[in-house]
Design a protein around this motif. Structure first.
Motif, short mmCIF file in Angstrom:
data_model
loop_
_atom_site.label_atom_id
_atom_site.label_comp_id
_atom_site.label_asym_id
_atom_site.label_seq_id
_atom_site.Cartn_x
_atom_site.Cartn_y
_atom_site.Cartn_z
N GLY A 85 -20.19 -32.65 20.68
CA GLY A 85 -19.97 -32.73 22.12
C GLY A 85 -21.14 -32.25 22.95
O GLY A 85 -21.00 -32.06 24.15
N VAL A 86 -22.31 -32.05 22.35
CA VAL A 86 -23.46 -31.55 23.09
C VAL A 86 -23.99 -32.64 24.01
O VAL A 86 -23.94 -33.83 23.69
CB VAL A 86 -24.56 -31.08 22.10
CG1 VAL A 86 -25.09 -32.23 21.27
CG2 VAL A 86 -25.70 -30.38 22.83
N SER A 151 -28.55 -37.53 25.99
CA SER A 151 -28.53 -36.33 26.82
C SER A 151 -28.02 -36.62 28.23
O SER A 151 -27.54 -35.72 28.92
CB SER A 151 -29.93 -35.71 26.90
OG SER A 151 -30.81 -36.55 27.63
N VAL A 152 -28.10 -37.87 28.67
CA VAL A 152 -27.69 -38.21 30.03
C VAL A 152 -26.46 -39.11 30.07
O VAL A 152 -25.83 -39.24 31.12
CB VAL A 152 -28.85 -38.88 30.81
CG1 VAL A 152 -30.01 -37.93 30.94
CG2 VAL A 152 -29.30 -40.17 30.14
N VAL A 153 -26.12 -39.74 28.96
CA VAL A 153 -24.96 -40.63 28.90
C VAL A 153 -23.84 -39.93 28.14
O VAL A 153 -24.06 -39.46 27.01
CB VAL A 153 -25.30 -41.97 28.23
CG1 VAL A 153 -24.07 -42.86 28.16
CG2 VAL A 153 -26.43 -42.66 28.97
N ALA A 154 -22.67 -39.83 28.74
CA ALA A 154 -21.54 -39.16 28.12
C ALA A 154 -20.46 -40.18 27.78
O ALA A 154 -20.36 -41.24 28.40
CB ALA A 154 -20.98 -38.09 29.04
N ALA A 161 -22.50 -48.67 24.32
CA ALA A 161 -23.02 -49.80 25.09
C ALA A 161 -24.53 -49.69 25.28
O ALA A 161 -25.26 -50.67 25.13
CB ALA A 161 -22.30 -49.87 26.44
N VAL A 162 -24.99 -48.49 25.63
CA VAL A 162 -26.43 -48.31 25.87
C VAL A 162 -27.21 -48.49 24.57
O VAL A 162 -28.26 -49.15 24.54
CB VAL A 162 -26.70 -46.92 26.48
CG1 VAL A 162 -28.21 -46.67 26.59
CG2 VAL A 162 -26.07 -46.82 27.86
N GLY A 217 -22.40 -45.16 14.02
CA GLY A 217 -21.90 -43.79 13.95
C GLY A 217 -20.91 -43.49 15.07
O GLY A 217 -19.86 -42.87 14.84
N LEU A 218 -21.23 -43.91 16.28
CA LEU A 218 -20.33 -43.67 17.41
C LEU A 218 -19.03 -44.44 17.27
O LEU A 218 -17.95 -43.93 17.55
CB LEU A 218 -21.04 -44.06 18.72
CG LEU A 218 -22.23 -43.19 19.13
CD1 LEU A 218 -23.02 -43.86 20.24
CD2 LEU A 218 -21.77 -41.81 19.55
#
Length: 372
Positions: A85-86, A151-154, A161-162, A217-218
């Protein structure tokens, strides 16, 4: 009833450690073992043996060993980030040292000690050799980009998607990038990293496999009821079928995208098969998978040599029959494991001792919730 200090001072709950993804460890082990075997065979196999039917079939499949290495690296990275969750700056702080370590080992392995005078004299061909991007550089560059994105996409959906967009973008723009770099006076280090003339694995298009691993992985992290091996096998088979149809109807300008998609299909099949390996092998494959970086670093000097140290390639040349070359490959693998596994263990102990006490204390607190 009054509240006492004992009532307030409640110890933080102990969070049970998340079980390791043994399927991922198996895939990582298969990736690095395939890399060691392939490099050794390439270094010593005779030209006559390479023309045999079995070796021709193997060589056609060997093209996925490097993509598989990048794929499982992205898979492990995204799985870890999503599980913990970092987000934000902690992602950078956690992975920038790993990026630096990968680049360090990558350039150390390419150190041209045999042409040091030419390097110091600024000979372009020597510097191109030294700065060329190999697998470790490719993982480092893709990891740097991936760390910035995560680090910027949660959230798992937006992150997938990114990453999928990056996996398509890099091979799509690769021909354009090659033209732009060839037409401009780019710094050599940047040229080698992006599209390098002598780089084996420049970022364009090779980092696409890392980003596909991130998507895997996601995505697999949210699947609980369907076996992950089945998803990988099914997705890989479907991709191979789609590319077979696609390649017959598209123009040649989509060549990079088509090739990457074809290899991604093979990666899905290979990773799915690796996850099907018997669980009784996990006691051996698990440590190998977790020490894949160390095994990779150790085996290259043994197979190809390093600096002025001759490896099997320079000692024997392309002189071995298929059985003899296979035996040498197994010997290189065994030697690499004997050196790499204890080195990985010692490095892990050193990191635990060097970790600040504040960080150790923080590790006892509950983990932040995993963003879905």
């Amino acid at each position: 009833m009054g509240v006492t200090s004992q009532d307030v001072s409640v110890a933080p709950p102990v969070v049970a450690p998340t079980p390791r993804n043994t399927g991922l460890d198996r895939a990582r082990a298969v990736a690095v073992i395939a890399m060691v075997m392939g490099h050794t065979l390439d270094a010593v196999l005779s030209d006559t043996a390479r023309q045999s039917t079995g070796m021709l079939a193997y060589w056609s499949l060997r093209a996925i060993t490097a993509p598989l290495f990048l794929f499982v690296a992205g898979w492990a990275f995204a799985t870890t980030v999503q599980r913990t969750g970092v987000r934000g700056l902690p992602v950078w702080r956690r992975y920038l040292p790993r990026v630096g370590l990968l680049l360090l080992w990558g350039y150390v392995l390419r150190w041209p000690g045999w042409a040091l005078e030419g390097l110091l004299a600024g000979r372009v061909e020597i510097w191109r050799h030294f700065l060329a991007f190999d697998a470790l550089h490719g993982v480092a560059g893709a990891l740097l980009i991936g760390s910035g994105v995560l680090s910027v996409v949660a959230g798992r959906g937006p992150r997938m998607a990114v990453m999928a967009g990056l996996a398509l973008l890099f091979p799509w723009v690769s021909p354009w990038m090659r033209q732009v770099v060839a037409a401009g006076d780019w710094p050599l280090v940047l040229e080698q990293a992006l599209v390098g003339r002598t780089s084996n694995f420049p970022l364009f298009p090779w980092s696409a496999y890392f980003f596909v691993g991130c998507v895997a992985g996601l995505g697999l992290a949210g699947v609980k009821r369907v076996p992950h091996w089945l998803i990988l096998l099914g997705g890989g088979t479907g991709m191979l079928g789609a590319v077979s149809l696609w390649s017959g109807i598209v123009a040649s300008r989509w060549g990079d995208v088509t090739l990457v998609c074809w290899r991604v299909g093979l990666l899905g099949v290979a990773a799915g098969c690796a996850m099907l390996l018997p669980a009784r092998l996990d006691g051996w494959l698990g440590p190998v998978g977790r020490a894949s970086l160390w095994v990779y670093v150790v085996h290259l000097p043994l197979a190809y040599g390093w600096s002025t140290f001759p490896g099997l390639g320079s000692r024997l040349g392309h002189s071995q029959t298929a059985p003899a070359a296979l035996g040498l490959a197994l010997a290189v693998l065994a030697t690499s494991l004997v050196i790499a596994l204890p080195a990985k263990t010692l490095y892990g102990r050193w990191r635990k001792r060097a970790r600040p006490s504040a960080e150790r204390a923080g590790a006892l607190s509950p983990r932040p919730p995993v963003s879905e």
